[in-house]
Design a protein around this motif. Structure first.
Motif, short mmCIF file in Angstrom:
data_model
loop_
_atom_site.label_atom_id
_atom_site.label_comp_id
_atom_site.label_asym_id
_atom_site.label_seq_id
_atom_site.Cartn_x
_atom_site.Cartn_y
_atom_site.Cartn_z
N SER A 83 21.14 71.31 8.04
CA SER A 83 20.11 71.40 9.07
C SER A 83 18.83 72.00 8.49
O SER A 83 18.85 73.08 7.88
N GLY A 84 17.73 71.31 8.66
CA GLY A 84 16.45 71.74 8.10
C GLY A 84 16.18 71.18 6.73
O GLY A 84 15.02 71.12 6.30
N LEU A 85 17.23 70.74 6.02
CA LEU A 85 17.05 70.12 4.70
C LEU A 85 17.01 68.60 4.79
O LEU A 85 16.42 67.95 3.93
N ALA A 86 17.66 68.04 5.79
CA ALA A 86 17.72 66.59 5.97
C ALA A 86 17.16 66.24 7.34
O ALA A 86 17.21 67.03 8.28
N GLU A 87 16.63 65.04 7.46
CA GLU A 87 16.11 64.58 8.74
C GLU A 87 17.23 64.45 9.77
O GLU A 87 17.09 64.85 10.92
N ARG A 88 18.36 63.89 9.32
CA ARG A 88 19.48 63.64 10.22
C ARG A 88 20.77 63.85 9.46
O ARG A 88 20.90 63.45 8.29
N VAL A 89 21.74 64.46 10.13
CA VAL A 89 23.05 64.72 9.53
C VAL A 89 24.12 64.30 10.53
O VAL A 89 24.05 64.66 11.70
N VAL A 90 25.12 63.55 10.05
CA VAL A 90 26.22 63.11 10.91
C VAL A 90 27.52 63.61 10.30
O VAL A 90 27.85 63.29 9.15
N GLY A 91 28.26 64.41 11.06
CA GLY A 91 29.58 64.86 10.65
C GLY A 91 30.64 64.00 11.29
O GLY A 91 30.60 63.74 12.49
N VAL A 92 31.60 63.54 10.50
CA VAL A 92 32.68 62.67 10.98
C VAL A 92 34.00 63.40 10.80
O VAL A 92 34.32 63.88 9.71
N GLU A 93 34.78 63.50 11.88
CA GLU A 93 36.02 64.28 11.85
C GLU A 93 37.02 63.67 12.85
O GLU A 93 36.67 63.41 14.00
N PRO A 94 38.29 63.44 12.42
CA PRO A 94 39.27 62.83 13.32
C PRO A 94 39.97 63.80 14.26
O PRO A 94 40.63 63.37 15.20
#
Length: 287
Positions: A83-94
């Motif tokens: 957060s703050g380093l990338a424009e968008r971050v998506v975490g994927v978790e089952p």
């Protein structure tokens, strides 16, 4: 239930027909869905150091990634770090129980799904990561999915921290003995870990053999976080397979976790000291 302010993309229901039985069995037997476990995990496990993230940006040749995808994100420790380093971050978790404990952060989204079948668009990610999670996954399909998600020249990174952190030699010895008791317990109960089938020290060779990446290498670095006796106990109880939660008296007696906790209290007392975590980072550059 989604926490207030927690940004989540539309759910991506796992297609179990395409998930190996072994991976599904690992999730079912992990104990990570037990009440209170995810919160303890999030509180006591280490965060990836900023230098690690900056190194991945350098290898991906970007100052600010447009998209980072974090596979097997758990409670989002390694997702929120972007957060703050990338424009968008998506975490994927089952595991929905782990996602339920994920804290919101600007630019961060979470998706329920399996790493080998994210449902995310192809060729858009600058960086794809597996933080302390690749040993839970069937590597071949995950490498293929990571390569599909990456834009040309994007970077895949699988990184793990060594256990236990460097704190004190007497504590190290007590932890080593505890790990031996856990190993014996798994053998008696027939519990198999992902690392038994896909050892972490083979991550790099499997990445190279997959043919999914143009260039692969490994780098070793470290991170320092403060900790105390309470964190030693919390960190120890954040281990799965089997989970020591205090509500299984037989398990508590056999693992003798109280012995390790007593050593931590005796060695550290009320002090807060630096905990040194060693990280092993396996990097694959997309074609």
């Amino acid at each position: 239930m989604t926490k207030p302010g927690l940004s989540k993309v539309p759910p991506n229901p796992p297609k179990l027909s395409r998930v190996s039985e072994f991976s599904k069995a690992l999730i079912d037997s992990s104990g990570y869905e037990r009440a209170g476990f995810a919160d303890r995990y999030d509180r006591h496990r280490p965060r990836p150091p900023r230098f690690l993230l900056e190194l991945l940006c350098r290898y991906a040749r970007t100052d600010r990634p447009a998209l980072v995808i974090d596979l097997g994100c758990g409670t989002g420790l390694s997702t929120r770090a972007w957060s703050g380093l990338a424009e968008r971050v998506v975490g994927v978790e089952p595991n929905p129980a782990m996602l339920a404990a994920a804290e919101p952060a600007p630019g961060v989204e979470y998706r329920e799904g399996y790493a080998q079948e994210t449902g995310l668009p192809a060729s858009e990610a600058d960086i794809v990561t597996c933080s302390q999670s690749l040993h839970w996954m069937e590597p071949g399909p995950v490498f293929a999915e990571a390569a599909r998600l990456l834009r040309p020249g994007g970077v895949f990174a699988a990184y793990d921290y060594d256990w236990p952190p460097f704190v004190d030699p007497e504590l190290d010895e007590a932890y080593h003995a505890y790990q031996g008791r856990r190993r014996e317990m798994r053998e008696r109960r027939g519990i198999q870990r992902g690392g038994d089938r896909w050892p972490k020290h083979e991550h790099l060779s499997r990445m190279r053999e997959s043919g999914c990446f143009g260039w692969c290498r490994e780098v070793v670095l470290h991170s320092v976080e403060n900790g105390n006796a309470e964190r030693v106990a919390g960190f120890t109880r954040s281990l799965g397979l089997p989970v020591a939660d205090g509500d299984d008296e037989e398990l508590e007696r056999e693992l003798r976790i109280a012995e390790l906790e007593e050593v931590a209290r005796r060695v550290l007392g009320d002090r807060t000291v630096p905990f040194v975590f060693s990280y092993r980072v396996r990097i694959g550059v997309g074609g």
